[in-house]
Design an enzyme around this catalytic site. Structure first.
Site, short mmCIF file in Angstrom:
data_model
loop_
_atom_site.label_atom_id
_atom_site.label_comp_id
_atom_site.label_asym_id
_atom_site.label_seq_id
_atom_site.Cartn_x
_atom_site.Cartn_y
_atom_site.Cartn_z
N SER A 88 41.79 13.31 -2.61
CA SER A 88 40.68 12.48 -2.16
C SER A 88 39.80 12.15 -3.36
CB SER A 88 39.90 13.21 -1.06
OG SER A 88 38.99 12.34 -0.43
N ASN A 89 38.56 11.79 -3.13
CA ASN A 89 37.66 11.47 -4.25
C ASN A 89 36.23 11.84 -3.87
OD1 ASN A 89 36.33 9.08 -2.96
ND2 ASN A 89 38.45 8.36 -2.96
N ARG A 90 35.30 11.57 -4.76
CA ARG A 90 33.94 12.08 -4.61
C ARG A 90 33.04 11.26 -3.70
NH1 ARG A 90 31.38 12.51 -10.19
NH2 ARG A 90 29.65 13.26 -8.90
#
Ligand code: C5P
Length: 219
Positions: free
Chosen positions: A21-23
């Protein structure tokens, strides 16, 4: 205006407990949805997994997990909308396959093959018509130049560029520093502002673009 907003990250599962995923926290997209509601627009929000509460007064809320889920949800709603604002940080890649059971430590492969996710904006482009499509460009360098390339590649009316490494900009903070990039005007840079104020400005910009597009299609 019927406003369709995507927000948050996507998750791309490797097995039932692990994902890429990402931030992204969803703050920018939720602020855009809230600004639309506050301005009296009908707002449908398609959201990846986030910790924050959705704004009150939405016409619809679809909670999705992966990029492919997000595409499917947006495909169902795109005909309905006048404008699509894609703030979501869609994962560009996913593991080639997801195991049905948790992969045991000893069975974990040393390398994970990744495949490209669909580009949602590009996939929806043939259905744009006179709708206004807005993209975001989260960059760590040359944000405006890269936004201009995205504008052309994805056939967008507007790209909101931000350098996610600039102080007070990007992931997990309540402020942002943005530059608006459009096909027919020089890039417009804004000073640091709350995501709420940027969202309100953006919704009004989208409204003007929609009006212009509607007028030119009637002319
Ligand atoms: O190419 P890049 O991912 O930087 O472009 C960002 C814009 O494109 C954002 O508006 C994002 O929501 C959208 N996007 C998309 N589908 C993807 C990746 C990004 O629509 N697979």
């Amino acid at each position: 205006m019927k406003l369709l907003v995507s927000a948050g990250p996507t998750r791309e599962f490797l097995d039932p407990v692990r994902f890429l995923s990402n931030r992204s926290t969803g703050r920018m997209g939720y602020a855009v949805a809230e600004a639309g509601v506050a301005a009296g627009d009908e707002v449908a929000l398609v959201s990846g997994p986030v910790e924050i509460a959705p704004p009150a007064g939405l016409a619809a809320l679809d909670r999705v997990v992966s990029a492919r889920d997000m595409l499917a949800a947006l495909e169902k709603r795109v005909e309905w909308c006048d404008a699509l604002v894609m703030t979501a940080a869609v994962a560009d890649f996913r593991p080639e396959s997801a195991a049905a059971d948790k992969i045991r430590k000893g069975e974990m492969p040393e390398t994970i093959r990744l495949v490209r996710n669909p580009d949602i904006l590009k996939t929806l482009a043939p259905r744009k018509g006179r709708r206004v499509f807005v993209g975001f460009a989260a960059e760590t360098r040359d944000a405006a130049a890269s936004a201009a390339r995205k504008l052309a590649a994805k056939g967008l009316d507007l790209v909101v560029a931000n350098d996610v490494t600039a102080p007070g900009a990007g992931f997990g903070v309540d402020t942002n520093v943005v530059t608006l990039v459009s096909p027919d005007a020089p890039p417009e840079s804004f000073p640091i502002a709350t995501k709420r104020d940027i969202a309100a400005m953006l919704v009004e910009r989208v409204r003007k673009l929609l009006l212009r597009q509607t007028e030119s299609s009637l002319a």
